[in-house]
Design a protein around this motif. Sequence first.
Motif, PDB file in Angstrom:
ATOM      1  N   LEU A   4      25.845   2.093  29.931  1.00 14.96           N
ATOM      2  CA  LEU A   4      26.542   0.855  30.259  1.00 14.96           C
ATOM      3  C   LEU A   4      26.524   0.621  31.767  1.00 14.96           C
ATOM      4  CD1 LEU A   4      28.263  -1.494  29.122  1.00 14.96           C
ATOM      5  CD2 LEU A   4      30.264  -0.076  29.556  1.00 14.96           C
ATOM      6  N   ASP A   6      24.184   1.517  33.808  1.00 15.95           N
ATOM      7  CA  ASP A   6      22.843   1.129  34.218  1.00 15.95           C
ATOM      8  C   ASP A   6      22.453  -0.252  33.701  1.00 15.95           C
ATOM      9  OD1 ASP A   6      22.448   3.496  35.585  1.00 15.95           O
ATOM     10  OD2 ASP A   6      21.607   4.519  33.832  1.00 15.95           O
ATOM     11  N   LYS A   7      22.821  -0.563  32.468  1.00 16.50           N
ATOM     12  CA  LYS A   7      22.367  -1.799  31.845  1.00 16.50           C
ATOM     13  C   LYS A   7      23.106  -3.034  32.340  1.00 16.50           C
ATOM     14  CE  LYS A   7      20.765   0.244  27.546  1.00 16.50           C
ATOM     15  NZ  LYS A   7      20.990   0.327  26.101  1.00 16.50           N
ATOM     16  N   CYS A   8      24.395  -2.958  32.457  1.00 20.49           N
ATOM     17  CA  CYS A   8      25.157  -4.163  32.813  1.00 20.49           C
ATOM     18  C   CYS A   8      26.331  -3.847  33.748  1.00 20.49           C
ATOM     19  CB  CYS A   8      25.636  -4.876  31.566  1.00 20.49           C
ATOM     20  SG  CYS A   8      26.388  -3.819  30.342  1.00 20.49           S
ATOM     21  N   PRO A   9      26.016  -3.490  34.981  1.00 18.17           N
ATOM     22  CA  PRO A   9      27.107  -3.180  35.917  1.00 18.17           C
ATOM     23  C   PRO A   9      27.965  -4.400  36.251  1.00 18.17           C
ATOM     24  CG  PRO A   9      25.012  -3.180  37.063  1.00 18.17           C
ATOM     25  CD  PRO A   9      24.710  -3.315  35.609  1.00 18.17           C
ATOM     26  N   ARG A  10      27.362  -5.586  36.228  1.00 18.46           N
ATOM     27  CA  ARG A  10      28.136  -6.795  36.535  1.00 18.46           C
ATOM     28  C   ARG A  10      29.188  -7.057  35.462  1.00 18.46           C
ATOM     29  NH1 ARG A  10      24.149 -11.470  37.443  1.00 18.46           N
ATOM     30  NH2 ARG A  10      26.099 -12.582  37.699  1.00 18.46           N
ATOM     31  N   ARG A  11      28.837  -6.802  34.208  1.00 17.80           N
ATOM     32  CA  ARG A  11      29.813  -6.993  33.133  1.00 17.80           C
ATOM     33  C   ARG A  11      30.943  -5.969  33.237  1.00 17.80           C
ATOM     34  NH1 ARG A  11      25.973  -8.126  27.916  1.00 17.80           N
ATOM     35  NH2 ARG A  11      25.166 -10.121  28.674  1.00 17.80           N
ATOM     36  N   SER A  60      30.979  -8.935  40.684  1.00 16.59           N
ATOM     37  CA  SER A  60      30.298  -9.306  39.451  1.00 16.59           C
ATOM     38  C   SER A  60      29.722 -10.716  39.494  1.00 16.59           C
ATOM     39  CB  SER A  60      31.261  -9.197  38.263  1.00 16.59           C
ATOM     40  OG  SER A  60      32.249 -10.198  38.338  1.00 16.59           O
ATOM     41  N   ALA A  63      23.961 -11.359  41.357  1.00 19.76           N
ATOM     42  CA  ALA A  63      23.095 -10.298  40.837  1.00 19.76           C
ATOM     43  C   ALA A  63      22.631  -9.303  41.901  1.00 19.76           C
ATOM     44  CB  ALA A  63      21.883 -10.908  40.150  1.00 19.76           C
ATOM     45  N   THR A  65      22.174  -6.329  44.431  1.00 20.67           N
ATOM     46  CA  THR A  65      22.748  -4.986  44.509  1.00 20.67           C
ATOM     47  C   THR A  65      23.584  -4.810  45.770  1.00 20.67           C
ATOM     48  OG1 THR A  65      20.852  -4.139  43.309  1.00 20.67           O
ATOM     49  CG2 THR A  65      22.212  -2.533  44.442  1.00 20.67           C
ATOM     50  N   ARG A  68      26.906  -6.455  45.275  1.00 15.21           N
ATOM     51  CA  ARG A  68      27.729  -5.691  44.345  1.00 15.21           C
ATOM     52  C   ARG A  68      28.280  -4.424  45.004  1.00 15.21           C
ATOM     53  NH1 ARG A  68      24.221  -5.104  40.282  1.00 15.21           N
ATOM     54  NH2 ARG A  68      23.578  -3.035  40.917  1.00 15.21           N
ATOM     55  N   SER A 163      24.126   2.994  41.416  1.00 11.82           N
ATOM     56  CA  SER A 163      23.385   1.986  42.166  1.00 11.82           C
ATOM     57  C   SER A 163      22.665   2.619  43.361  1.00 11.82           C
ATOM     58  CB  SER A 163      24.313   0.869  42.641  1.00 11.82           C
ATOM     59  OG  SER A 163      25.227   1.357  43.597  1.00 11.82           O
TER      60      SER A 163
END
Length: 166
Positions: A4, A6-11, A60, A63, A65, A68, A163
């Motif tokens: 989770l 890795d796939k969707c850090p913004r979520r 979030s 996009a 990095t 973020r 990240s």
Amino acid sequence: MLSLLDKCPRRLLALISAACVGLLAFGMYLQYGVGLEPCPMCIVQRYALIAVAIFTGLASARAGTGWRVSWSVLALAFAGFGAFTAARQSWLQWFPPEFATCGRDFYGMIESYSLSRAIPMIFRGSGDCTAVDWTFLGGSIANWSFVCFVLIGVVLLALLARSRKA
């Protein structure tokens, strides 16, 4: 959990922000619905939670990095500050001092001080920091606040570590 991150850090950051808003709403319910008076340390923890919610929300929002990471570091700093304040309040609740001087009466502030001095005092809270007015599963509000801040901090640290590897 690591997938989770890795796939969707913004979520995940948006989820942290929403959880902070939920915790703040619960604090407002305890204050206005149940009638608990927040102490100055509770108010400081609220401000830290607001800052974490804002910074994770900003992290979030885009996009990039770098964007973020920058906002996540600020959120992590405020989560650490909130955890420190909650830990200090828990310590005071477990080992209360002889003289509790944690806040003033609202009407006493208005009568005793000018409006320019009384308004900042209002936002400091008026409850006793050593009092345990509410518990859940044996823990006070300060204990649960500490747990929440630490969990938020651990997730933010894991996000930042992932990240950095990427």
